[in-house]
Design a protein around this motif. Structure first.
Motif, mmCIF file in Angstrom:
data_model
loop_
_atom_site.group_PDB
_atom_site.id
_atom_site.type_symbol
_atom_site.label_atom_id
_atom_site.label_comp_id
_atom_site.label_asym_id
_atom_site.label_seq_id
_atom_site.Cartn_x
_atom_site.Cartn_y
_atom_site.Cartn_z
ATOM 1 N N ALA A 329 29.786 109.745 45.189
ATOM 2 C CA ALA A 329 30.268 109.875 46.559
ATOM 3 C C ALA A 329 30.023 111.278 47.101
ATOM 4 O O ALA A 329 29.849 111.468 48.312
ATOM 5 C CB ALA A 329 31.761 109.551 46.618
ATOM 6 N N ALA A 330 29.975 112.262 46.188
ATOM 7 C CA ALA A 330 29.705 113.644 46.592
ATOM 8 C C ALA A 330 28.209 113.932 46.705
ATOM 9 O O ALA A 330 27.823 115.067 46.995
ATOM 10 C CB ALA A 330 30.338 114.605 45.604
ATOM 11 N N GLY A 331 27.370 112.915 46.455
ATOM 12 C CA GLY A 331 25.935 113.083 46.625
ATOM 13 C C GLY A 331 25.172 113.471 45.380
ATOM 14 O O GLY A 331 23.966 113.753 45.451
ATOM 15 N N LEU A 332 25.820 113.478 44.209
ATOM 16 C CA LEU A 332 25.127 113.839 42.974
ATOM 17 C C LEU A 332 24.497 112.607 42.336
ATOM 18 O O LEU A 332 24.967 111.480 42.529
ATOM 19 C CB LEU A 332 26.100 114.497 41.995
ATOM 20 C CG LEU A 332 26.716 115.818 42.474
ATOM 21 C CD1 LEU A 332 27.674 116.366 41.424
ATOM 22 C CD2 LEU A 332 25.626 116.845 42.792
ATOM 23 N N ALA A 333 23.441 112.840 41.558
ATOM 24 C CA ALA A 333 22.710 111.741 40.919
ATOM 25 C C ALA A 333 23.331 111.423 39.563
ATOM 26 O O ALA A 333 22.831 111.823 38.512
ATOM 27 C CB ALA A 333 21.235 112.118 40.756
ATOM 28 N N ALA A 334 24.431 110.699 39.577
ATOM 29 C CA ALA A 334 25.114 110.291 38.354
ATOM 30 C C ALA A 334 24.708 108.866 38.004
ATOM 31 O O ALA A 334 24.635 108.001 38.877
ATOM 32 C CB ALA A 334 26.628 110.392 38.530
ATOM 33 N N VAL A 335 24.461 108.638 36.706
ATOM 34 C CA VAL A 335 24.048 107.318 36.235
ATOM 35 C C VAL A 335 25.293 106.475 35.964
ATOM 36 O O VAL A 335 26.246 106.947 35.351
ATOM 37 C CB VAL A 335 23.201 107.447 34.961
ATOM 38 C CG1 VAL A 335 22.780 106.069 34.446
ATOM 39 C CG2 VAL A 335 21.966 108.316 35.229
#
Length: 408
Positions: A329-335
């Motif tokens: 939701a914060a825009g990071l590329a989490a898998v």
């Protein structure tokens, strides 16, 4: 007899002139024996791949999202008491290999209860998860056998393949069709090898599809469930149990006691005849000192606590899902995690290292995975979703990771 007719006296051998001592060797053109290490170190530094040891104090002010203590049991008083009692009763060390003096009644108890909990016929405890994987891979293959290994497998499985002297085919990640194709046409022993949960991105292996591919060609399936035990399956019984494969005659699993169980050591689980075969043939079992009693006692206490509190397993997965949702939701590329590992991708090895360091400076410990630890070459922060994290700690962790994220 006249003197002139006497037999001649034997001639004395004239001693040879002493040989000249060999000249002292001059300096080797390449310099000292280990000068090459300096060049390798400089290359690592240029690539941003330097690794350092960072001893931690007994009481750390950091919020820990870097360890593999998925259930928060490593410092649980019930587990540390179990370890202490075992050390006082059995001694500080196992005193020898398990085939000599290193097997105690406590080892046998842990093996019986671990096999029953995970749904397998038998178990064999070794000194580490690494040793367990070496034992399983090498003892179940050998010259003439075929090993089919997932491209994302852990280093211990890869090293087992290298030591096995079997033919090894590396197949694309999490691809049952590729496993089926690799097995086609092979005549003889064969074994497919996979992590249950891959430690880099936290994604799960398609175990039912892999089992079906193996059974089509009479191959065995070896599952490294290091990151599944205590998190997946009913009450944390592991990925093979969750997939309905635990206890099957052609399935073997390995586990570590140092993650969800908060202790140390590893084990191989499988049919009794497989375990008996390992006792007689697995070099990393036969020639290694047995697991220390304290570690056995701690693992046994953790296993019993998990049986009593099965909700811990589900909660670890819920924390992982919450971390992933907030980070994306914060825009990071989490898998998206399938278990308790949450992976957040970084732009480069150097930026990953700086990101992890900035998190540490802000009071948060996170893992940092860079090549060669990542098979795809993409650097990551690796977060552990511990079952004992509070909502406030989850929010603090996310805020810190977002605030320190590199600008791409």
């Amino acid at each position: 007899m006249p003197q002139d007719s006497a037999p001649p006296l034997p001639r004395q051998a004239v001693p040879a002139a002493p040989a000249e001592p060999p000249a002292a060797p001059g300096p080797w053109p390449g310099g000292a024996a280990f000068d090459w290490i300096d060049a390798a170190r400089d290359e690592r530094r240029r690539a941003g791949l330097v690794r350092t040891l960072r001893p931690r104090p007994a009481e750390s002010p950091l919020l820990d999202l870097a360890s593999n203590d998925y259930l928060g049991l490593a410092r649980h008083p019930e587990i540390t008491d179990g370890a202490a009692r075992a050390a006082r009763l059995w001694g500080a060390g196992a005193t020898g290999s398990r085939l000599v003096t290193g097997s105690t009644e406590l080892h046998a108890r842990l093996e019986t209860e671990l096999a029953a909990f995970c749904g397998f016929e038998a178990a064999l405890v070794l000194s580490s998860g690494y040793a367990a994987n070496l034992a399983a891979v090498t003892a179940l293959s050998g010259p003439g056998a075929l090993l089919v290994s997932d491209a994302g497998n852990h280093a211990s499985l890869i090293d087992g393949c290298r030591l096995s002297r079997a033919r090894t085919t590396v197949v694309p990640h999490a691809d049952p069709a590729a496993v089926r194709a690799a097995l086609a046409g092979h005549d003889g022993r064969a074994l497919a090898i996979t992590d249950s949960v891959f430690s880099v991105d936290g994604d799960a292996s398609p175990l039912p599809g892999l089992a079906e591919a193996c059974r089509a060609y009479g191959a065995g399936l070896l599952v490294d469930d290091a990151h599944g035990l205590g998190v997946l399956g009913e009450g944390g019984r592991g990925a093979p149990a969750a997939a309905g494969l635990a206890g099957d005659a052609d399935v073997v699993a390995t586990v570590t006691l140092s993650k969800s169980l908060g202790s140390q050591g590893g084990a191989v689980l499988g049919p009794a005849r497989v375990i008996e075969h390992l006792v007689n043939t697995a070099r990393s079992f036969i020639f290694d000192t047995g697991l220390a009693p304290a570690a056995v006692g701690g693992a046994l206490a953790a296993l019993r606590l998990l049986r009593r509190e099965p909700q811990r397993a589900a909660h670890a997965g819920q924390v992982a899902g919450e971390l992933h949702a907030r980070l994306t939701a914060a825009g990071l590329a989490a898998v998206r995690p399938d278990a308790a590992v949450v992976s957040v991708r970084a732009p480069s090895p150097e930026q990953a290292l700086r990101w992890a360091a900035d998190c540490r400076a802000a009071g948060l410990a996170v893992g940092c995975f860079r090549p060669p630890s990542v098979p795809d070459g993409i650097s990551r922060l690796r977060l552990t979703a511990r079952a004992d994290l509070t909502d406030a700690q989850i929010a603090r962790a996310v805020d810190t990771i977002v605030a320190t994220a590199p600008v791409s």
